[in-house]
Design a protein around this motif. Structure first.
Motif, PDB file in Angstrom:
ATOM      1  N   TYR A  57     -45.114  75.335 106.033  1.00  0.00           N
ATOM      2  CA  TYR A  57     -45.727  76.239 105.250  1.00  0.00           C
ATOM      3  C   TYR A  57     -46.181  75.404 103.799  1.00  0.00           C
ATOM      4  N   THR A  58     -44.943  74.893 103.314  1.00  0.00           N
ATOM      5  CA  THR A  58     -45.318  74.309 101.854  1.00  0.00           C
ATOM      6  C   THR A  58     -46.281  73.125 102.357  1.00  0.00           C
ATOM      7  N   LEU A  59     -46.316  72.442 103.178  1.00  0.00           N
ATOM      8  CA  LEU A  59     -47.113  71.134 103.387  1.00  0.00           C
ATOM      9  C   LEU A  59     -48.328  71.853 103.667  1.00  0.00           C
ATOM     10  N   ALA A  60     -48.911  73.098 104.369  1.00  0.00           N
ATOM     11  CA  ALA A  60     -50.092  73.489 104.804  1.00  0.00           C
ATOM     12  C   ALA A  60     -50.693  74.030 102.998  1.00  0.00           C
ATOM     13  N   LEU A  61     -49.815  74.396 102.145  1.00  0.00           N
ATOM     14  CA  LEU A  61     -50.422  74.768 100.985  1.00  0.00           C
ATOM     15  C   LEU A  61     -50.998  73.620 100.333  1.00  0.00           C
ATOM     16  N   VAL A  62     -50.323  72.154 100.386  1.00  0.00           N
ATOM     17  CA  VAL A  62     -50.918  71.153 100.134  1.00  0.00           C
ATOM     18  C   VAL A  62     -52.567  70.953 100.709  1.00  0.00           C
ATOM     19  N   GLY A  63     -52.573  71.156 102.174  1.00  0.00           N
ATOM     20  CA  GLY A  63     -53.856  71.166 102.719  1.00  0.00           C
ATOM     21  C   GLY A  63     -54.864  72.047 102.332  1.00  0.00           C
ATOM     22  N   ARG A  64     -54.239  73.192 101.637  1.00  0.00           N
ATOM     23  CA  ARG A  64     -55.150  74.183 101.244  1.00  0.00           C
ATOM     24  C   ARG A  64     -55.662  73.652  99.710  1.00  0.00           C
ATOM     25  N   ALA A  65     -55.062  73.111  99.082  1.00  0.00           N
ATOM     26  CA  ALA A  65     -55.368  72.784  97.834  1.00  0.00           C
ATOM     27  C   ALA A  65     -56.317  71.451  97.911  1.00  0.00           C
ATOM     28  N   VAL A  66     -56.126  70.492  98.863  1.00  0.00           N
ATOM     29  CA  VAL A  66     -56.956  69.485  99.133  1.00  0.00           C
ATOM     30  C   VAL A  66     -58.387  70.100  99.391  1.00  0.00           C
ATOM     31  N   ALA A  67     -58.472  70.989 100.268  1.00  0.00           N
ATOM     32  CA  ALA A  67     -59.604  71.579 100.534  1.00  0.00           C
ATOM     33  C   ALA A  67     -60.423  72.096  99.668  1.00  0.00           C
ATOM     34  N   GLN A  68     -59.493  72.651  98.728  1.00  0.00           N
ATOM     35  CA  GLN A  68     -60.237  73.368  97.537  1.00  0.00           C
ATOM     36  C   GLN A  68     -60.812  72.309  96.566  1.00  0.00           C
ATOM     37  N   TRP A  69     -60.107  71.346  96.374  1.00  0.00           N
ATOM     38  CA  TRP A  69     -60.603  70.191  95.630  1.00  0.00           C
ATOM     39  C   TRP A  69     -61.682  69.497  96.207  1.00  0.00           C
ATOM     40  N   THR A  70     -61.868  69.373  97.337  1.00  0.00           N
ATOM     41  CA  THR A  70     -62.765  68.488  98.045  1.00  0.00           C
ATOM     42  C   THR A  70     -63.996  69.026  98.594  1.00  0.00           C
ATOM     43  N   GLY A  71     -64.019  70.442  98.504  1.00  0.00           N
ATOM     44  CA  GLY A  71     -65.028  71.163  99.069  1.00  0.00           C
ATOM     45  C   GLY A  71     -65.152  71.349 100.617  1.00  0.00           C
ATOM     46  N   GLY A  72     -63.817  70.914 101.321  1.00  0.00           N
ATOM     47  CA  GLY A  72     -63.886  70.756 102.563  1.00  0.00           C
ATOM     48  C   GLY A  72     -64.193  69.294 103.209  1.00  0.00           C
ATOM     49  N   ALA A  73     -63.952  68.332 102.604  1.00  0.00           N
ATOM     50  CA  ALA A  73     -63.935  67.220 103.047  1.00  0.00           C
ATOM     51  C   ALA A  73     -63.225  66.993 104.142  1.00  0.00           C
ATOM     52  N   GLU A  74     -63.516  65.976 104.987  1.00  0.00           N
ATOM     53  CA  GLU A  74     -62.578  65.600 106.102  1.00  0.00           C
ATOM     54  C   GLU A  74     -61.229  65.075 105.751  1.00  0.00           C
ATOM     55  N   VAL A  75     -60.078  65.825 106.003  1.00  0.00           N
ATOM     56  CA  VAL A  75     -58.853  65.300 105.795  1.00  0.00           C
ATOM     57  C   VAL A  75     -58.278  64.248 106.805  1.00  0.00           C
ATOM     58  N   VAL A  76     -58.111  62.993 106.397  1.00  0.00           N
ATOM     59  CA  VAL A  76     -58.180  61.891 107.487  1.00  0.00           C
ATOM     60  C   VAL A  76     -56.451  61.666 107.748  1.00  0.00           C
ATOM     61  N   GLU A  77     -55.594  62.083 106.335  1.00  0.00           N
ATOM     62  CA  GLU A  77     -54.271  61.855 106.348  1.00  0.00           C
ATOM     63  C   GLU A  77     -53.639  63.007 105.415  1.00  0.00           C
TER      64      GLU A  77
END
Length: 134
Positions: A57-77
């Motif tokens: 869940y904690t790591l999912a919050l990291v993914g959520r932040a990355v999506a917010q920062w990048t406008g939904g760019a493809e997360v490769v890693e």
């Protein structure tokens, strides 16, 4: 809140509040019903300081932040080491903050993000990182 993704740019910290109700919902969604995420007595009995958030869940919050920062760019890693638990109080919430810096674009065209993840001021993820195609 899309960030400017230029190398060296600081990513605006994003703070998420986690409550016990969030943990219950995540347990249902993930199928992880380990009682250390719900029951104070069991968590303490196994040596934890109290009920803790699911690591994923904690790591999912990291993914959520990355999506917010990048406008939904493809997360490769995306990844990290779990170094400290996020203790979630019975009343109120734990506050998880994700911050970071944009790295230099790789030869493969990816933008690495060097991250920092803390809960109420304590580092909870070690070597957190993400790479996006943007």
């Amino acid at each position: 809140m899309m960030a400017t993704l230029t190398p060296g740019a600081a990513l605006e910290p994003i703070t998420y509040e986690i409550t016990r109700a969030d943990l219950a919902a995540y347990a249902v969604a993930s199928g992880d019903h380990n009682p250390i995420h719900q029951d104070e007595e069991i968590a303490i009995a196994v040596g934890l300081p109290g009920v803790i958030a699911h690591g994923m869940y904690t790591l999912a919050l990291v993914g959520r932040a990355v999506a917010q920062w990048t406008g939904g760019a493809e997360v490769v890693e995306i990844g990290a080491k779990f170094v400290q638990p996020v203790v979630v109080p019975a009343e109120g919430s734990a506050r998880v903050t994700v911050a970071g810096t944009v790295g230099e674009r790789t030869d493969a065209g990816l933008l690495p993000l060097s991250l920092e993840v803390t809960a109420d001021g304590t580092k909870v993820l070690g070597a957190p990182r993400a790479a996006v195609r943007a």
